[in-house]
Design a protein around this motif. Sequence first.
Motif, mmCIF file in Angstrom:
data_model
loop_
_atom_site.group_PDB
_atom_site.id
_atom_site.type_symbol
_atom_site.label_atom_id
_atom_site.label_comp_id
_atom_site.label_asym_id
_atom_site.label_seq_id
_atom_site.Cartn_x
_atom_site.Cartn_y
_atom_site.Cartn_z
ATOM 1 N N VAL A 44 0.857 -1.185 0.000
ATOM 2 C CA VAL A 44 0.000 0.000 0.000
ATOM 3 C C VAL A 44 0.893 1.235 0.000
ATOM 4 O O VAL A 44 1.730 1.390 0.874
ATOM 5 N N PRO A 45 0.754 2.131 -0.971
ATOM 6 C CA PRO A 45 1.585 3.344 -0.991
ATOM 7 C C PRO A 45 1.165 4.316 0.110
ATOM 8 O O PRO A 45 0.006 4.331 0.534
ATOM 9 N N ALA A 46 2.110 5.117 0.550
ATOM 10 C CA ALA A 46 1.791 6.130 1.554
ATOM 11 C C ALA A 46 1.009 7.274 0.944
ATOM 12 O O ALA A 46 0.092 7.826 1.578
ATOM 13 N N ASP A 54 -4.026 9.129 0.009
ATOM 14 C CA ASP A 54 -3.149 9.492 1.118
ATOM 15 C C ASP A 54 -3.538 8.607 2.291
ATOM 16 O O ASP A 54 -4.684 8.636 2.751
ATOM 17 N N ALA A 55 -2.605 7.794 2.780
ATOM 18 C CA ALA A 55 -2.904 6.858 3.865
ATOM 19 C C ALA A 55 -3.331 7.591 5.132
ATOM 20 O O ALA A 55 -4.164 7.086 5.898
ATOM 21 N N VAL A 59 -6.668 7.080 7.749
ATOM 22 C CA VAL A 59 -6.675 7.028 9.216
ATOM 23 C C VAL A 59 -7.614 8.081 9.778
ATOM 24 O O VAL A 59 -8.394 7.813 10.703
ATOM 25 N N ARG A 60 -7.572 9.258 9.235
ATOM 26 C CA ARG A 60 -8.433 10.333 9.739
ATOM 27 C C ARG A 60 -9.910 10.010 9.522
ATOM 28 O O ARG A 60 -10.748 10.231 10.408
ATOM 29 N N ARG A 61 -10.246 9.464 8.327
ATOM 30 C CA ARG A 61 -11.640 9.123 8.067
ATOM 31 C C ARG A 61 -12.132 8.015 8.993
ATOM 32 O O ARG A 61 -13.312 7.959 9.331
ATOM 33 N N TYR A 62 -11.214 7.120 9.395
ATOM 34 C CA TYR A 62 -11.605 6.064 10.327
ATOM 35 C C TYR A 62 -12.101 6.671 11.633
ATOM 36 O O TYR A 62 -13.114 6.232 12.198
ATOM 37 N N VAL A 82 -6.799 0.451 6.990
ATOM 38 C CA VAL A 82 -6.132 1.125 5.869
ATOM 39 C C VAL A 82 -6.287 0.295 4.599
ATOM 40 O O VAL A 82 -6.508 0.842 3.511
ATOM 41 N N LEU A 83 -6.181 -1.033 4.721
ATOM 42 C CA LEU A 83 -6.367 -1.900 3.551
ATOM 43 C C LEU A 83 -7.784 -1.767 2.987
ATOM 44 O O LEU A 83 -7.973 -1.758 1.768
#
Length: 248
Positions: A44-46, A54-55, A59-62, A82-83
Amino acid sequence: MTEDELTALLAFARTRDSRVRRALADPQQSARTIAEWTDALADVPAMLPATGWDASHAVRRYYEQRTGDRSSQFRPVEPHDVLAAWAPHRAELMNRHTDPVPAADPDNPQAWREELLGTRAAVAHGHVPPAQYRAAIDRPGQRRALALVEDVGTMPRPYVPPAVADELAAQGFGTRRKAFPELEVGCPLHTCRAHPRRRCRRPSGTELREHTHDLRQRAYSEHLGHLMTQTPAARPVRARHTTGGQHR
């Protein structure tokens, strides 16, 4: 993502969740967590600025719970979150990708196939952008192409019988060509199954207006290949009439 990129991502998660902050406070636990995340998110790209991935946004949407998922109330963010965010983005990349012709010798099937699959894997992992050859032949692309060749061939065009022009149009050639000649065959994609002369549909049921599914295009190419291998029907022999009497 690399270990440094995962370290930065977890540092970002620390600012959103005190549970992550406490887990990373212990050096041994921190090293183990970073190693586990690096192994899980290696493909998974950063960040992919060209496609909007954008990873850290995942995280923020989680934690923002935009989709109504309340998991963040009970546990901190984990690699599979993230996956799950990367999977639809990767699917969109592959849907926009059109396989370029491999540079390998086509007489070497193994090398040809390896290059083809390698290109697909590079797109799926975000290492290279999708090859959007189809974008050059959509409706705006067709208008640009017509503008480029507007002054080419100003001499009168050779006569083409209407029946021949219709046949060429059915195969995607000539001024009467169809925008999507692959509509002549049904779509074999299991989430679509559009009938011939019907547009492809998304799983939601909405029609695709600018393109068709790749599997349908391949099915149409195979259909054309089958037609080209068929033996043409024998032309009927017509009696030739002459004037001027009978020959003796």
